[in-house]
Design an enzyme around this catalytic site. Structure first.
Site, PDB file in Angstrom:
ATOM      1  NE  ARG A  76      -2.457  -0.484   6.242  1.00  0.00           N
ATOM      2  CZ  ARG A  76      -3.520  -0.798   5.910  1.00  0.00           C
ATOM      3  NH1 ARG A  76      -4.593   0.246   5.112  1.00  0.00           N
ATOM      4  NH2 ARG A  76      -4.075  -1.910   5.721  1.00  0.00           N
ATOM      5  CG  HIS A  88      -1.603  -1.310   1.533  1.00  0.00           C
ATOM      6  ND1 HIS A  88      -0.943  -2.158   2.528  1.00  0.00           N
ATOM      7  CD2 HIS A  88      -2.780  -1.709   1.067  1.00  0.00           C
ATOM      8  CE1 HIS A  88      -1.711  -3.123   2.516  1.00  0.00           C
ATOM      9  NE2 HIS A  88      -2.968  -2.918   1.444  1.00  0.00           N
ATOM     10  CG  HIS A 118      -8.989   8.649   7.923  1.00  0.00           C
ATOM     11  ND1 HIS A 118      -9.543   8.137   8.722  1.00  0.00           N
ATOM     12  CD2 HIS A 118      -9.389   9.875   8.404  1.00  0.00           C
ATOM     13  CE1 HIS A 118     -10.177   8.127   9.828  1.00  0.00           C
ATOM     14  NE2 HIS A 118     -10.087   9.542   9.825  1.00  0.00           N
ATOM     15  CB  SER A 171     -10.951   5.126  11.434  1.00  0.00           C
ATOM     16  OG  SER A 171     -11.409   5.014  10.326  1.00  0.00           O
TER      17      SER A 171
HETATM   18  P1  ADP Z   1      -6.650   2.140   8.284  1.00  0.00           P
HETATM   19  O1  ADP Z   1      -5.423   2.498   9.187  1.00  0.00           O
HETATM   20  O2  ADP Z   1      -7.221   0.953   8.454  1.00  0.00           O
HETATM   21  O3  ADP Z   1      -6.231   2.554   6.956  1.00  0.00           O
HETATM   22  P2  ADP Z   1      -8.096   4.738   8.422  1.00  0.00           P
HETATM   23  O4  ADP Z   1      -7.120   5.393   7.394  1.00  0.00           O
HETATM   24  O5  ADP Z   1      -9.545   4.934   8.230  1.00  0.00           O
HETATM   25  O6  ADP Z   1      -7.868   3.125   8.676  1.00  0.00           O
HETATM   26  O7  ADP Z   1      -7.969   5.367  10.004  1.00  0.00           O
HETATM   27  C1  ADP Z   1      -6.638   5.493  10.336  1.00  0.00           C
HETATM   28  C2  ADP Z   1      -6.863   6.473  11.684  1.00  0.00           C
HETATM   29  O8  ADP Z   1      -7.285   5.473  12.647  1.00  0.00           O
HETATM   30  C3  ADP Z   1      -5.606   7.024  12.241  1.00  0.00           C
HETATM   31  O9  ADP Z   1      -5.269   8.221  11.762  1.00  0.00           O
HETATM   32  C4  ADP Z   1      -5.741   6.664  14.010  1.00  0.00           C
HETATM   33  O10 ADP Z   1      -6.449   7.801  14.228  1.00  0.00           O
HETATM   34  C5  ADP Z   1      -6.748   5.635  13.837  1.00  0.00           C
HETATM   35  N1  ADP Z   1      -5.949   4.614  14.368  1.00  0.00           N
HETATM   36  C6  ADP Z   1      -5.215   3.551  13.707  1.00  0.00           C
HETATM   37  N2  ADP Z   1      -4.680   2.649  14.575  1.00  0.00           N
HETATM   38  C7  ADP Z   1      -5.476   2.890  15.596  1.00  0.00           C
HETATM   39  C8  ADP Z   1      -5.663   2.120  16.937  1.00  0.00           C
HETATM   40  N3  ADP Z   1      -4.849   1.115  17.165  1.00  0.00           N
HETATM   41  N4  ADP Z   1      -6.053   2.650  18.058  1.00  0.00           N
HETATM   42  C9  ADP Z   1      -6.813   3.832  17.826  1.00  0.00           C
HETATM   43  N5  ADP Z   1      -6.884   4.491  16.584  1.00  0.00           N
HETATM   44  C10 ADP Z   1      -6.134   4.073  15.810  1.00  0.00           C
HETATM   45 MG    MG Z   2      -5.850   4.707   6.218  1.00  0.00          MG
END
Ligand code: ADP
Ligand code: MG
Length: 574
Positions: free
Chosen positions: A541, A217, A399, A443
């Protein structure tokens, strides 16, 4: 560039529909993914795999005889939701227990863990093996933090063959764990990929350069160099992988290995073969014995130009699983008799809500909460691109899309709840379920948890009070940290949720109204969200990109502050 799509929003759903239509003789669709068409033995262990869409044949393509029993298929590059995973798992459950096996990505871990908890609560035995084969993503001392890439296939195969041979869940777990301990992959990339409907690549590698160790990714790798020749690349991959032979291999001379040369999308088979020619020679020169090598596209990333090399250091038991026959839409080896017996119509038991009408007070509160959700949805739609940009700096850029998808689904579900005159608690619960189910990713799962907790606290009878809202947010915080394991300062949405929760509790205990306490806590949330720009990510990530994100706030923290603000503005109007 992805050339063919309709509405990009529907890309994953439509690709799954077409995939199933093309392989009706082998796979069967269920809500959230696909399962084997052919019957398994009653009482046997089954293997459930899964992950985001956009990596075909991973993961749906690996469902069939000799491989997975079911695959949960998330949205493009987003983990499947816990509900999707539960649906697939319940559809294939044969009574002997379930092994979850998937690549190590935060969103997948979160959603699979949640699904495991739910299934265990129903009395289904579930164990998990998370694949960590990518040697570039963390040092060996932290192998559990490594990502999972093409080395997932030998682990899937080991688990599936063990399961189909009637082994116990303990044995299947042990064999899959052993396979993961013995598999190593290194990838390189020459270019990023462009998601359906996007007008530019999600990430880039400069022309003429190659990034060693880049993730599928766009997660950063070890270093960038001038792109080498095919032979030069083979040398790099082989040398790096042979520098990390698993400690269980006492004498590498004469060791028997499975080899996978995987194309990520834009590299052609012809190029792969040119590289493989040299890899084969180098491995043989080192005295290794190659067993049934695979040169193919197994774990892709749309039009990403890149390849990865996997070495699987087998023992006798694992070699049997590696050479065993398989017959899935995307992976065939050996001969396996096709059974004509179909899986019986699945006896899926979905979680059921107890849906009852709310009291008059609770229905009035539901009207306000619905308006607040709509306002939050509006602001997320407006800021979606900006959120995506923030996430692309240190994460995977999804996100904005994920939040949009989740909150839109939440509003639709809330509207239905409102029309049915449910109370505010039920409205929030169904909205939370819809959010996590539709958004996937990290998220999405966490927002589902937040809404459900708030719904639980508010219930369907009493009119909400500032104190009950504070209790709901506090229990949301508890469950979010429990599930995601993030602590204050890790640069996640917890950095907003925690101070917001504390401020709400204090304001409520001082006797402030709902709108009053929410307003005080909103200021704290905004400040906290902005302050995340000074933090280094430690979880999820974004972790490997740590330094790049200094100076930029966390996308999940920002979107949370935006939602809190929008809700505050709405409730102050009532
Ligand atoms: P992904 O990481 O699966 O691509 P998103 O991009 O929608 O999901 O969300 C990213 C956001 O999720 C990050 O900016 C952070 O705020 C939140 N996040 C990621 N991992 C965690 C975690 N373990 N606990 C709490 N919030 C997290
Ligand atoms: Mg993300």
């Amino acid at each position: 560039m992805t050339y063919l799509f309709n509405n990009p929003e529907n890309f994953a759903d439509e690709l799954i529909e077409g995939y199933v239509a093309a392989h009706r003789n082998l796979v069967h669709p269920v809500e959230g993914g696909v399962i084997r068409k052919h019957k398994v033995k009653l009482g046997q262990v089954v293997l459930v795999i899964g992950g985001g869409s956009g990596h075909y044949p991973a993961f749906g393509g690996f469902v069939g005889s000799g491989l997975a029993h079911g695959a949960a298929m998330g949205n493009v590059f987003a983990a499947p939701s816990a509900q999707q995973i539960c649906n697939v798992a319940q559809a294939v459950d044969a009574g002997g227990g379930i092994l979850f096996c998937y690549g190590n990505y935060a969103g997948d871990v979160l959603n699979f863990n949640q699904a495991q908890e739910r299934l265990c609560a129903m009395g289904i035995d579930v164990r998990t093996v998370v694949v960590t084969d990518d040697i570039a993503s963390a040092p060996l001392t932290e192998k559990h933090k490594r990502r999972g890439i093409a080395g997932t296939l030998p682990v899937f195969k080991a688990a599936a063959v063990a399961a189909d041979s009637g082994k116990s869940l303990d044995d299947v777990f042990r064999i899959a764990t052993d396979a993961n301990d013995r598999v190593r992959t290194l990838g390189v990339a020459f270019s990023g990929c462009t998601l359906p409907g996007a007008n530019k690549p999600l990430f880039e590698v400069a022309n003429g350069k190659m990034e060693v160790g880049m993730g599928i990714h766009g997660e950063p790798g070890l270093y960038r160099i001038d792109a080498p020749t095919a032979d030069g690349l083979a040398d790099i991959l082989v040398n790096k992988l042979l520098a990390e032979i698993p400690s269980t291999i006492v004498n590498p001379d004469g060791a028997r290995i499975g080899v996978i040369l995987n194309g990520l999308g834009a590299v052609k088979y012809e190029e792969l073969f040119v590289v493989y020619r040299r890899i084969d020679r180098l491995l043989l020169e080192r005295g290794l014995i190659i067993i049934e090598p695979i040169v193919d596209e197994l774990f892709t990333s749309f039009d990403m130009a890149g390849i990865s090399l996997t070495l699987f250091w087998m023992n006798e038991e694992l070699e049997q699983t590696w050479v065993a026959a398989a017959d899935t839409p995307a992976f065939h080896t050996g001969n396996i008799a096709r059974s004509n017996e179909d899986t019986p119509a699945s006896s899926r038991i979905k979680d059921k809500y107890t849906l009852k009408m709310g009291s008059v007070d609770s229905q009035s509160a539901a009207v306000i909460v619905f308006a607040a959700l709509k306002a939050a949805c509006k602001v997320i739609n407006k800021k979606s691109e900006e959120l995506g940009r923030l996430d692309a700096i240190a994460g995977d850029g999804d996100h904005g899309i994920g939040m949009q998808r989740g909150i839109t689904a939440a509003v639709v579900a809330a509207q239905e709840a409102l029309d049915a005159k449910y109370g505010v608690g039920t409205l929030l619960t169904v909205a939370g379920d819809a959010w996590s189910d539709r958004a996937g990713g990290t998220s999405g799962a966490l927002w589902g948890v937040i809404l459900r907790n708030l719904g639980n606290a508010l219930g369907d009878e009493a009119a909400p009070q500032a104190s009950t809202i504070a209790v709901g947010i506090a229990s949301a915080l508890h469950d979010v940290t429990n599930l995601g394991k993030a602590q204050l300062g890790d640069k996640t949405l917890v950095d907003v949720l925690l101070p917001f929760s504390a401020a709400l509790a204090t304001a409520a205990s001082q006797g402030l109204s709902i709108a009053g306490s929410w307003a005080v806590a909103t200021d704290i949330a905004n400040e906290a969200a902005q302050s995340t720009k000074n933090l280094l990510p430690k979880i999820g990530r974004a972790r490997p990109h740590a330094e790049q994100s200094l100076g930029t706030p966390d996308p999940g923290a920002i979107s949370m502050a935006l939602i809190i603000c929008a809700i505050g503005k709405t409730i102050s109007r009532f």
